[in-house]
Design an enzyme around this catalytic site. Structure first.
Site, PDB file in Angstrom:
ATOM      1  N   ARG A 229      39.728  40.109  37.831  1.00  0.00           N
ATOM      2  CA  ARG A 229      40.606  41.085  37.184  1.00  0.00           C
ATOM      3  C   ARG A 229      41.435  40.394  36.101  1.00  0.00           C
ATOM      4  O   ARG A 229      41.431  39.191  35.963  1.00  0.00           O
ATOM      5  CB  ARG A 229      41.506  41.780  38.217  1.00  0.00           C
ATOM      6  CG  ARG A 229      42.165  40.799  39.159  1.00  0.00           C
ATOM      7  CD  ARG A 229      43.507  41.216  39.584  1.00  0.00           C
ATOM      8  NE  ARG A 229      44.409  41.330  38.457  1.00  0.00           N
ATOM      9  CZ  ARG A 229      44.981  40.287  37.825  1.00  0.00           C
ATOM     10  NH1 ARG A 229      44.715  39.032  38.188  1.00  0.00           N
ATOM     11  NH2 ARG A 229      45.792  40.466  36.808  1.00  0.00           N
ATOM     12  N   GLY A 230      42.200  41.238  35.349  1.00  0.00           N
ATOM     13  CA  GLY A 230      42.939  40.716  34.199  1.00  0.00           C
ATOM     14  C   GLY A 230      42.052  40.861  32.977  1.00  0.00           C
ATOM     15  O   GLY A 230      40.851  40.535  33.019  1.00  0.00           O
TER      16      GLY A 230
ATOM     17  N   ASP B 204      46.557  45.006  28.154  1.00  0.00           N
ATOM     18  CA  ASP B 204      45.131  45.325  28.302  1.00  0.00           C
ATOM     19  C   ASP B 204      44.532  45.883  27.024  1.00  0.00           C
ATOM     20  O   ASP B 204      43.338  45.757  26.782  1.00  0.00           O
ATOM     21  CB  ASP B 204      44.922  46.293  29.459  1.00  0.00           C
ATOM     22  CG  ASP B 204      45.163  45.582  30.785  1.00  0.00           C
ATOM     23  OD1 ASP B 204      46.330  45.499  31.199  1.00  0.00           O
ATOM     24  OD2 ASP B 204      44.191  45.061  31.357  1.00  0.00           O
TER      25      ASP B 204
HETATM   26  O1  MRU Z   1      44.280  45.949  37.154  1.00  0.00           O
HETATM   27  P1  MRU Z   1      44.429  44.541  36.684  1.00  0.00           P
HETATM   28  O2  MRU Z   1      44.968  43.636  37.734  1.00  0.00           O
HETATM   29  O3  MRU Z   1      43.192  44.004  36.021  1.00  0.00           O
HETATM   30  O4  MRU Z   1      45.544  44.645  35.545  1.00  0.00           O
HETATM   31  C1  MRU Z   1      45.847  43.488  34.811  1.00  0.00           C
HETATM   32  C2  MRU Z   1      46.991  43.651  33.890  1.00  0.00           C
HETATM   33  O5  MRU Z   1      47.502  44.733  33.676  1.00  0.00           O
HETATM   34  C3  MRU Z   1      47.414  42.435  33.137  1.00  0.00           C
HETATM   35  O6  MRU Z   1      48.780  42.484  32.854  1.00  0.00           O
HETATM   36  C4  MRU Z   1      46.625  42.358  31.807  1.00  0.00           C
HETATM   37  O7  MRU Z   1      45.266  42.487  32.044  1.00  0.00           O
HETATM   38  C5  MRU Z   1      46.882  41.090  31.097  1.00  0.00           C
HETATM   39  S1  MRU Z   1      46.094  39.695  31.885  1.00  0.00           S
HETATM   40  C6  MRU Z   1      46.417  38.328  30.947  1.00  0.00           C
END
Ligand code: MRU
Length: 339
Positions: free
Chosen positions: A48-49, A237
């Site tokens: 994730r991220g 994102d």
């Molecule tokens: O649902 P996730 O855990 O993938 O969400 C991730 C985020 O919202 C992060 O803040 C974003 O991807 C930035 S990661 C460097």
């Protein structure tokens, strides 16, 4: 996985990563052998991220290209790879990094599977370099805007090495400032409902020996009101041309609270998170996830049977609430951004 290793790598025709679903209790190695494995890993947040899912998607195209286009293999050929790429790109809709990275890897398909893999691994190397440059700019942006020393930060979700190929974005910045002795404490929003803050950010901060406390998301505004936060640092994102930012659900509320209390609100994200084809953040597709994530805690149901839930995974913070957006190229002054 040691600190200096990318969170994802290619190993003997498979993608190897750390299963983020098992953290912080277990450091479980996860091996993804097929495109379906990659899609499941992305949708269940094992990977994730925004930057990490982009890299996983690109490596997923390489898996598909090896399965369908290797010499001597009677796979489905380029058409099958294109179909897999479409499924990979659609696994999560909000972070622009995923579709963009899949597309870039797919662009090398005419040159064969090894070329696709080379493109994906180049992206991993690039992300590592981008992390370093972005963090250097973000450290300066924070120091320029926050005269207090040392600093108390608040952050949301996980934006560290688990979310990228290297040190991370917002969390990478906090770690760099901590290394320089400039951090007193980090308040970590637990980040309902999947607890990326409590499970992952707290784990990364503990590993790095940085003082931190986890708080429920709804304590963040109160912490700012009581003067416990000098700066809010978050990732992104997807960022539109005018600087509206989609990020983990709860970010928008944090930005409103930060603006109300005069706390700098800084977004740290790579250029690959910008989507200049969109202007208004309301046009960003927001992923809605399974209501069970809200109506249950682990295996235990917390709401009366039949209760429905609203579970957007992200929200959009308008540019006007953001103090600065920092990428590997420096500070972007979004139109209408807060000084
Ligand atoms: O649902 P996730 O855990 O993938 O969400 C991730 C985020 O919202 C992060 O803040 C974003 O991807 C930035 S990661 C460097």
């Amino acid at each position: 996985m040691p600190f200096d290793q990318p969170s994802l790598c290619w190993d003997d025709n498979a993608i190897v990563t750390l299963d983020q679903r098992a953290l912080p209790h277990e450091k479980r190695r996860l091996r993804l052998d097929t495109v379906d494995d990659v899609i499941t890993a992305i949708t269940t947040l094992a990977v994730r991220g925004a930057p990490s899912i982009g890299l996983a998607g690109a490596l997923g195209v390489a898996l598909s290209a090896h399965a369908h286009c290797s010499p001597g293999i009677t796979g489905g050929g380029q058409e099958a790879v294109r179909a897999d790429a479409q499924r990979l790109a659609a696994a999560r809709p909000t972070a622009v990094n995923l579709a963009r990275a899949v597309d870039r890897a797919l662009g090398r398909l005419p040159d064969g599977p090894e070329a696709v893999l080379a493109e994906a691994t180049t992206m991993i190397d690039e992300d590592r370099a981008v992390n370093r440059q972005m963090v250097a700019h973000a450290v300066q942006a924070v120091l320029d805007r926050c005269p207090q020393r040392p600093l108390r930060f608040l952050t949301h979700c996980n934006t560290g090495r688990l979310a990228t190929a290297a040190v991370g974005t917002a969390l990478g910045t906090i770690l760099a400032l901590a290394d320089a002795g400039k951090v007193t404490e980090v308040l970590v929003d637990e980040t309902r409902p999947l607890l990326q803050g409590a499970r992952l950010t707290a784990w990364e901060l503990a590993e790095a020996g940085v003082p931190h406390r986890v708080c429920v998301d709804s304590a963040a505004a109160a912490a700012m009101g009581r003067g416990l936060v000098d700066c809010v640092l978050v990732g992104a994102d997807r960022i539109t041309a005018r600087g509206d930012v989609a990020n983990k659900i709860g970010t928008y509320g944090l930005a409103i609270a930060a603006a109300h209390h005069g706390v700098p609100f800084i977004v740290v994200a790579p250029e690959s998170s910008w989507d200049r084809s969109l202007v208004d953040g309301r046009d960003i597709v927001i992923e809605e996830r399974d209501p069970d994530e809200v109506t249950s805690y682990g295996e235990v149901r917390t709401t009366p049977p039949g209760t429905r839930a609203y579970n957007p995974a992200f929200d959009v913070t308008p540019a006007s609430l953001i103090t600065a957006i920092v990428s590997e190229h420096g500070v972007h002054h979004a139109s209408g951004a807060r000084a």
